[in-house]
Every structure is written in structure tokens, then in C-alpha cells.
Design a protein around this motif. Structure first.
Motif, short mmCIF file in Angstrom:
data_model
loop_
_atom_site.label_atom_id
_atom_site.label_comp_id
_atom_site.label_asym_id
_atom_site.label_seq_id
_atom_site.Cartn_x
_atom_site.Cartn_y
_atom_site.Cartn_z
N PRO A 130 26.38 37.73 42.28
CA PRO A 130 27.78 38.06 42.01
C PRO A 130 27.99 38.62 40.62
O PRO A 130 27.43 38.11 39.64
CB PRO A 130 28.50 36.72 42.19
CG PRO A 130 27.45 35.68 41.90
CD PRO A 130 26.16 36.27 42.39
N TYR A 131 28.77 39.68 40.53
CA TYR A 131 29.28 40.18 39.26
C TYR A 131 30.74 39.75 39.24
O TYR A 131 31.58 40.36 39.91
CB TYR A 131 29.14 41.70 39.17
CG TYR A 131 29.57 42.28 37.83
CD1 TYR A 131 28.62 42.61 36.86
CD2 TYR A 131 30.92 42.49 37.54
CE1 TYR A 131 29.01 43.14 35.64
CE2 TYR A 131 31.31 43.01 36.32
CZ TYR A 131 30.35 43.34 35.37
OH TYR A 131 30.74 43.86 34.16
N TRP A 132 31.07 38.71 38.49
CA TRP A 132 32.37 38.05 38.57
C TRP A 132 33.08 38.11 37.22
O TRP A 132 32.54 37.69 36.21
CB TRP A 132 32.19 36.61 39.01
CG TRP A 132 33.37 35.69 38.88
CD1 TRP A 132 33.40 34.50 38.23
CD2 TRP A 132 34.69 35.87 39.44
NE1 TRP A 132 34.63 33.91 38.35
CE2 TRP A 132 35.45 34.73 39.08
CE3 TRP A 132 35.29 36.87 40.20
CZ2 TRP A 132 36.79 34.57 39.45
CZ3 TRP A 132 36.62 36.71 40.57
CH2 TRP A 132 37.35 35.59 40.20
N LEU A 161 31.16 41.00 51.75
CA LEU A 161 32.56 40.56 51.74
C LEU A 161 32.68 39.07 52.03
O LEU A 161 33.48 38.38 51.39
CB LEU A 161 33.36 41.37 52.75
CG LEU A 161 33.65 42.83 52.38
CD1 LEU A 161 34.46 43.49 53.48
CD2 LEU A 161 34.39 42.93 51.04
N ALA A 162 31.91 38.58 52.97
CA ALA A 162 31.95 37.14 53.28
C ALA A 162 31.53 36.33 52.06
O ALA A 162 32.14 35.30 51.74
CB ALA A 162 31.06 36.83 54.47
N ARG A 163 30.50 36.79 51.37
CA ARG A 163 30.07 36.09 50.15
C ARG A 163 31.15 36.14 49.08
O ARG A 163 31.37 35.16 48.36
CB ARG A 163 28.79 36.72 49.61
CG ARG A 163 27.58 36.57 50.51
CD ARG A 163 26.32 36.98 49.77
NE ARG A 163 25.16 37.00 50.64
CZ ARG A 163 23.90 37.01 50.20
NH1 ARG A 163 23.65 37.01 48.90
NH2 ARG A 163 22.90 37.04 51.05
N ALA A 164 31.82 37.27 48.99
CA ALA A 164 32.85 37.43 47.97
C ALA A 164 34.00 36.45 48.19
O ALA A 164 34.46 35.78 47.26
CB ALA A 164 33.36 38.87 47.96
N PHE A 165 34.47 36.35 49.42
CA PHE A 165 35.59 35.44 49.69
C PHE A 165 35.17 33.98 49.55
O PHE A 165 35.98 33.14 49.13
CB PHE A 165 36.17 35.72 51.07
CG PHE A 165 37.11 36.89 51.08
CD1 PHE A 165 38.46 36.71 50.84
CD2 PHE A 165 36.65 38.18 51.30
CE1 PHE A 165 39.34 37.78 50.83
CE2 PHE A 165 37.52 39.25 51.30
CZ PHE A 165 38.87 39.06 51.06
N ALA A 166 33.93 33.66 49.87
CA ALA A 166 33.43 32.30 49.64
C ALA A 166 33.39 32.01 48.15
O ALA A 166 33.71 30.89 47.71
CB ALA A 166 32.05 32.13 50.27
N HIS A 167 33.01 33.01 47.36
CA HIS A 167 32.98 32.84 45.90
C HIS A 167 34.38 32.62 45.35
O HIS A 167 34.60 31.73 44.52
CB HIS A 167 32.35 34.09 45.27
CG HIS A 167 32.17 33.99 43.79
ND1 HIS A 167 30.98 33.59 43.20
CD2 HIS A 167 33.02 34.24 42.75
CE1 HIS A 167 31.11 33.60 41.89
NE2 HIS A 167 32.34 33.99 41.59
#
Length: 301
Positions: A130-132, A161-167
């Protein structure tokens, strides 16, 4: 060039950024303090108070400052950096999705900062890492503007996208209820409806931004008998095919129905999508202005 950030639901109170809220959140005025909890932003730790409490109790204790939330929009830009979104670059006659994504993200960023908003950013384009950037003000977004948005690093996994929303779900103190979450992707293949329902459980204002080529993905040209260089979606390799009139028509019908199904799925989930078919900033702005107008009309009805 900017567009108005119109929330899907009705706002209570004054307009964005005009007055301190009575609810606690991320702001500038201190409301109080409390013990640190897992998931809290480490920048909110009051190190002086933590040191005094630790000395008094002879143990490691951390105190977090709570602040009155500011009534300003909180915006998170989620970019899908799968390799498929970087296949076509100039001078190829297809949509440069990477350029369209950058121009769209910059437009959202400027529109949010214009009204004093806090902007965050997330992608998984660095080989799945992730780049957060948590939501913050304009002066602290230099790296995002100058380095990440123009980056041609597209190594994200298929479930980016699934990983992003979980993050984001793990950072609920930064991504609060009502925050705008703009998800930039071509949404190919179609996401499962459970994905959006899960995202909506957090009461974010999710806005899908569909970046697709208007000729080759949203439709298909009348190219019967012509040798076409197409890219295999499974391998990424370019292959040359000659389609019959019937095959070209079938592809056109399939692509157009796919886009209609995608938008219908968003509408069924209560999401207002924006379709981006060009990397021209003026064209992109037009799509977002139509999105804002749609929301205003719905709220006025």
C-alpha cells in the motif's frame, strides 16, 4: 478547474470549513485526551502527557489528544494500479488510462482543497504494497502531487480495490463516516456486488470513477475484415486478429451491455458513478460537473 463536492446525503449545520463541530474527530482545537487504543493515529499522541503518566505509573502509558472535528470534507482517492491500466500510451490510438487517472486524481485533489478539505490517497501499485497517505491539508501533499500521481508504477494485484477498501476499514479514525472515497479504475472485470455493500457498511460516500476507452471498451468499431492488434487480457500480450462483421457486432453488443450492467449495478447499490472516457482535463471536468448537478437535483427534489 474544479467541481463542487456534493454529498449524497443532506448535510446538517454550516457549510464546509466554517465552524468547529461538536463531534470529536481530526481538527485543530483540543477537546480532551484519553488512553491510546490500537488503530489510533500515532501523530495524535501527546508525548508530554504520556511521559508524565508513564513516570507516575512506572509503566509505558500513551495518551491521545482528541480534537473537535472540523466541518470540512474528507476525501480519499483510491487508484487501481493494475498493469492493465497502463497498457496503452501515446502514440497508440487508445485511451491512455494512466494519464486519465492522473488528471482525474489531480482534479479531485484541487476540488477538495479549494473548500478546505482534507485529502488522502491509497493504491497498491508497488507490487501489492500500500501507498497510503492519510487525509491531510494541502501543504502536506507535496509528495503525492509531484511523485505518486505522475508515477507509471502499475504493479498492483487483481484484487487491488478489495485490498484498498480493507485497508481503509482499518483506518476508520482517518476515514470517517461520510468521507468521500473516489475509486478510480476501469472495473474490468465487473466487481462483485458484495464488495460495494461491504464498503457502504462504513457509511462512506463511495464514488466509482470508471476509466474506459470509449471505442474499444465501452463499444467496438465496425472493423470487419481489418487486421487488428488486440491485447490478450490474460497474458497482456498483443495479438493480431481479423474479425468478421458478425464478430465485430457481437463484441460491440457485449461491451455496451457490460458498461450498462456496470452502471446499473452501481445504481442498485446506491452509488453515483462518473465515467471518464478521455485524458483531457476539460472532458473529465464535464463528467464531474454532471455528477455534482445530479446530486443537487436529487437533494432538491
Amino acid at each position: 478547474m474544479t467541481f463542487p463536492l456534493v454529498p449524497r446525503g443532506r448535510m446538517i449545520g454550516l457549510s464546509y470549513g466554517t465552524m468547529r463541530s461538536l463531534r470529536r474527530g481530526s481538527g485543530t482545537d483540543v477537546a480532551g485526551s484519553r488512553p491510546y487504543q490500537v488503530g489510533d493515529d500515532v501523530h495524535a499522541i501527546d508525548w508530554g502527557a504520556s511521559a508524565r503518566l508513564s513516570a507516575a505509573r512506572s509503566s509505558d502509558e500513551f495518551v491521545v489528544r482528541e480534537r473537535f472535528a472540523e466541518e470540512a470534507p474528507r476525501v480519499v482517492i483510491v487508484c487501481d494500479r493494475r498493469p492493465e491500466l497502463s497498457f496503452y500510451e501515446p502514440p497508440l490510438p487508445w485511451l491512455d488510462k494512466a494519464a486519465a487517472m492522473q488528471a482525474t486524481a489531480e482534479l479531485i485533489l484541487e476540488s477538495a482543497l479549494l473548500v478546505g478539505g482534507f485529502v488522502g490517497y491509497l493504491d497498491h501499485g508497488s507490487r501489492g504494497e500500500p501507498y497510503w497517505v492519510p487525509p491531510r491539508g494541502g501543504r502536506r501533499l507535496w509528495d503525492l502531487r509531484e511523485e505518486r500521481l505522475p508515477s507509471r508504477e502499475f504493479d498492483g494485484p487483481r484484487d487491488s480495490l478489495a485490498r484498498a477498501f480493507a485497508h481503509l476499514a482499518e483506518h476508520r479514525r482517518s476515514v470517517t463516516s461520510g468521507a468521500f472515497v473516489f475509486a478510480l479504475s476501469d472495473f474490468l472485470p465487473l466487481p462483485h456486488e458484495d464488495f460495494w455493500l461491504t464498503a457502504l457498511e462504513h457509511r462512506w460516500d463511495v464514488v466509482p470513477v470508471v476509466i474506459q476507452d470509449p471505442t474499444w471498451e465501452q463499444s467496438f468499431p465496425a472493423a470487419a475484415g481489418v487486421v487488428l492488434p488486440l491485447r490478450d487480457p490474460r497474458t497482456g500480450r498483443r495479438v493480431h486478429v481479423r474479425l468478421t462483421k458478425r464478430e465485430a457486432a457481437a463484441r460491440r453488443e457485449a461491451n455496451e451491455q457490460r458498461l450498462l450492467a456496470l452502471l446499473a449495478g452501481f445504481e442498485a447499490a446506491g452509488l453515483d458513478a462518473v465515467v471518464v472516457s478521455s485524458s483531457d482535463p476539460g472532458d473529465i471536468l464535464g463528467g464531474f460537473l454532471a455528477w455534482s448537478d445530479l446530486r443537487r437535483l436529487r437533494r432538491a427534489a
